[in-house]
Scaffold this motif. Structure first.
Motif, PDB file in Angstrom:
ATOM      1  N   LEU A 132      42.768  27.488  30.936  1.00  0.00           N
ATOM      2  CA  LEU A 132      41.866  26.908  29.930  1.00  0.00           C
ATOM      3  C   LEU A 132      41.517  25.400  30.315  1.00  0.00           C
ATOM      4  O   LEU A 132      40.311  25.166  30.176  1.00  0.00           O
ATOM      5  CB  LEU A 132      42.577  26.960  28.619  1.00  0.00           C
ATOM      6  CG  LEU A 132      43.045  28.022  28.078  1.00  0.00           C
ATOM      7  CD1 LEU A 132      43.377  28.144  26.676  1.00  0.00           C
ATOM      8  CD2 LEU A 132      41.706  29.090  28.020  1.00  0.00           C
ATOM      9  N   GLU A 133      42.369  24.642  30.841  1.00  0.00           N
ATOM     10  CA  GLU A 133      41.856  23.183  31.281  1.00  0.00           C
ATOM     11  C   GLU A 133      40.525  23.247  32.219  1.00  0.00           C
ATOM     12  O   GLU A 133      39.676  22.594  32.265  1.00  0.00           O
ATOM     13  CB  GLU A 133      42.789  22.432  31.427  1.00  0.00           C
ATOM     14  CG  GLU A 133      43.891  22.047  30.282  1.00  0.00           C
ATOM     15  CD  GLU A 133      44.864  21.019  30.621  1.00  0.00           C
ATOM     16  OE1 GLU A 133      45.015  20.710  31.795  1.00  0.00           O
ATOM     17  OE2 GLU A 133      45.674  20.592  29.967  1.00  0.00           O
ATOM     18  N   GLU A 134      40.666  24.189  33.251  1.00  0.00           N
ATOM     19  CA  GLU A 134      39.681  24.242  34.495  1.00  0.00           C
ATOM     20  C   GLU A 134      38.633  24.757  33.568  1.00  0.00           C
ATOM     21  O   GLU A 134      37.585  24.388  34.002  1.00  0.00           O
ATOM     22  CB  GLU A 134      40.392  25.023  35.532  1.00  0.00           C
ATOM     23  CG  GLU A 134      41.629  24.540  36.058  1.00  0.00           C
ATOM     24  CD  GLU A 134      41.995  25.582  37.202  1.00  0.00           C
ATOM     25  OE1 GLU A 134      41.523  25.739  38.208  1.00  0.00           O
ATOM     26  OE2 GLU A 134      43.303  26.158  37.044  1.00  0.00           O
ATOM     27  N   ALA A 135      38.708  25.785  32.901  1.00  0.00           N
ATOM     28  CA  ALA A 135      37.663  26.689  32.354  1.00  0.00           C
ATOM     29  C   ALA A 135      36.712  25.469  31.363  1.00  0.00           C
ATOM     30  O   ALA A 135      35.617  25.605  31.494  1.00  0.00           O
ATOM     31  CB  ALA A 135      37.901  27.725  31.445  1.00  0.00           C
ATOM     32  N   ALA A 136      37.590  24.543  30.712  1.00  0.00           N
ATOM     33  CA  ALA A 136      36.904  23.591  29.896  1.00  0.00           C
ATOM     34  C   ALA A 136      36.012  22.645  30.649  1.00  0.00           C
ATOM     35  O   ALA A 136      34.974  22.336  30.212  1.00  0.00           O
ATOM     36  CB  ALA A 136      37.959  22.862  29.117  1.00  0.00           C
ATOM     37  N   ASP A 137      36.575  22.345  31.705  1.00  0.00           N
ATOM     38  CA  ASP A 137      35.645  21.543  32.372  1.00  0.00           C
ATOM     39  C   ASP A 137      34.526  22.048  33.194  1.00  0.00           C
ATOM     40  O   ASP A 137      33.525  21.448  33.145  1.00  0.00           O
ATOM     41  CB  ASP A 137      36.697  21.051  33.901  1.00  0.00           C
ATOM     42  CG  ASP A 137      38.033  20.104  33.491  1.00  0.00           C
ATOM     43  OD1 ASP A 137      37.851  19.465  32.206  1.00  0.00           O
ATOM     44  OD2 ASP A 137      38.820  19.850  34.175  1.00  0.00           O
TER      45      ASP A 137
END
Length: 459
Positions: A132-137
């Motif tokens: 999720l953190e990579e996706a959010a970026d």
């Protein structure tokens, strides 16, 4: 999907004719389970993988590619289509690899439109894989290029996806701010109501519900339903009913919640979004278990159907929600061993980045541990869940977790610590004592700073 099944059947026939096992065909860089899913039509390989398989089968890759796409197979559009099908079939890692390859080729060729489309697909694949953190970026970077109307990258869709990521990681304040700002911008430009606009509005309903602002959530839910009815779009109306049902359930109106969710189910059952339908079944089953009738048999039936579909099309988060709901059902059936197994499986699927659902799963696990007589583990789980919920600003849910901990402590005879937990519950609800002066000045933790499990004063 039909193309994937046709391809799978041809690969299986050629493999058998060649006298190869699935392990033989997999070789060193694929897995037998992947070949099994491929032959069942549940995976769509990238062109590179298909070339490897064709070489092992002793045929040209064109003989396999022709089943997926009749036109040329070396175009970016075709590769993007492969990635899209692969993601829809529940294989985000292969989809991510394909999208990344297309992005790199497009960047080198100066094809900005293809590059942006591939980057959007990369963000979706990362989200689907639970990263999720990579996706959010990636979604955040895409907002700078996203627009309205017929834009290549639809701004409202990116905002919805980014809000989902923020919600799962427990950043409710940021998600609410993004959804509110984007909606206001679209309305100022007179670009709503639209299908995506209603979807973003429904997302905002869910965010306020998670945060505990049920009055605001209910008002927005009514607006979402009215806008969906105005544009006469079934999918938008289904999304509006879905979130309105969740709000009604949180507000204690279980009968209304079931009615709204049943309307949403009827709409989603008409479409082809198997993943969304399964997630909706999870929500419906969870409400059904807590209704006056408590129809556990129907709830478990819904969850079983959901689990079967999500195994092929769902993300790790989707499957975790289903496992947690199954754990709740087992608790209600007084089967703590099975409940514990489902809850631990959910936590394994969630990993470390999903604050809200991790907290809720910890509470279910604590219930199972309590029934099994492991009071210490149940107590630790309740406290960790409460802290996670507080860090996410889900204060009403945190208050419920502290109250659960208080009841657990009181039952075990630890009255003083139970009183502390009850006070923590009241604090989350905004209650402050007014009859007696404070015995000491409030600390930074009492003033609303984010706390870790080791940073709280204990009685």
């Amino acid at each position: 999907m039909a193309e994937s099944q046709a391809l799978g059947s041809r690969i299986r026939r050629l493999r058998r004719e060649a006298g190869l096992s699935q392990m033989d065909l997999a070789g060193e860089n694929l897995s037998p389970s992947y070949i099994s899913l491929l032959e069942a039509g549940k995976r769509t390989p990238s062109p590179e993988v298909l070339e490897q398989i064709a070489a092992r089968l002793g045929c040209g890759s064109e003989y396999l590619l022709e089943l997926l796409e009749p036109e040329r197979h070396d175009t970016p559009q075709t590769e993007l289509r492969y990635a899209e099908i692969t993601l829809r079939n529940g294989d985000p890692e292969t989809a991510l690899a394909t999208y990344t390859a297309v992005r790199d080729k497009a960047a080198a060729a100066g094809q900005d439109g293809v590059r942006l489309t591939a980057e959007y697909g990369m963000a979706q694949a990362l989200e689907h894989a639970g990263r999720l953190e990579e996706a959010a970026d990636h979604y955040q970077a895409l907002l700078d290029h996203a627009g309205y109307g017929q834009s290549l990258i639809p701004r409202l869709a990116v905002a919805v996806a980014l809000c989902r990521c923020y919600r799962e990681t427990g950043d409710l304040a940021h998600a609410i701010d993004l959804a509110t700002t984007t909606l206001e911008e679209a309305r100022r430009l007179r670009l709503t109501p639209t299908v995506l606009g209603v979807e973003l509005l429904a997302t905002l309903v869910g965010l306020h519900c998670e945060r505990g602002d049920l009055h605001r959530a209910a008002a927005l839910a009514r607006t979402a339903i009215a806008e969906a009815e105005g544009i006469k779009d079934r999918k938008a109306l289904g999304a509006a009913y879905w979130n309105a049902g969740v709000v009604a359930h949180r507000d204690g109106a279980t009968a209304d919640a079931l009615l709204l969710l049943e309307r949403a189910l009827a709409i989603y059952s008409e479409g082809d979004d198997a993943r969304a339908l399964s997630r909706l079944r999870n929500a419906y089953a969870s409400v059904l278990m807590q209704s006056d009738t408590g129809d556990l048999a129907e709830a478990k039936s819904q969850l079983t159907r959901s689990a079967e579909t999500l195994a092929d099309h769902g993300s790790t988060v989707d499957m975790a929600y289903c496992e947690t709901a199954l754990a709740r059902a087992c608790l209600l059936e007084s089967d703590p061993r099975q409940a514990e197994r489902h809850a631990r499986r959910a936590l394994e699927l969630l990993g470390t980045g999903h604050r809200l659902e991790t907290a809720r799963t910890l509470l279910v696990l604590a219930g199972a541990q309590l029934q099994l007589g492991d009071d210490a583990a149940a107590e630790a789980g309740c406290e960790r869940a409460a802290l996670l919920l507080e860090a996410s600003e889900a204060d009403r849910q945190a208050a419920s977790a502290w109250n659960d901990l208080g009841e657990l402590l009181e039952r075990s005879g630890r009255t003083e610590r139970a009183l502390w937990a009850y006070r923590e519950s009241l604090r989350c609800l905004g209650q402050r004592g007014s009859l007696l002066p404070a015995t000491d000045a409030p600390s930074a933790t009492r003033a609303g700073a984010v706390r870790g499990p080791g940073e709280r004063d204990r009685p």
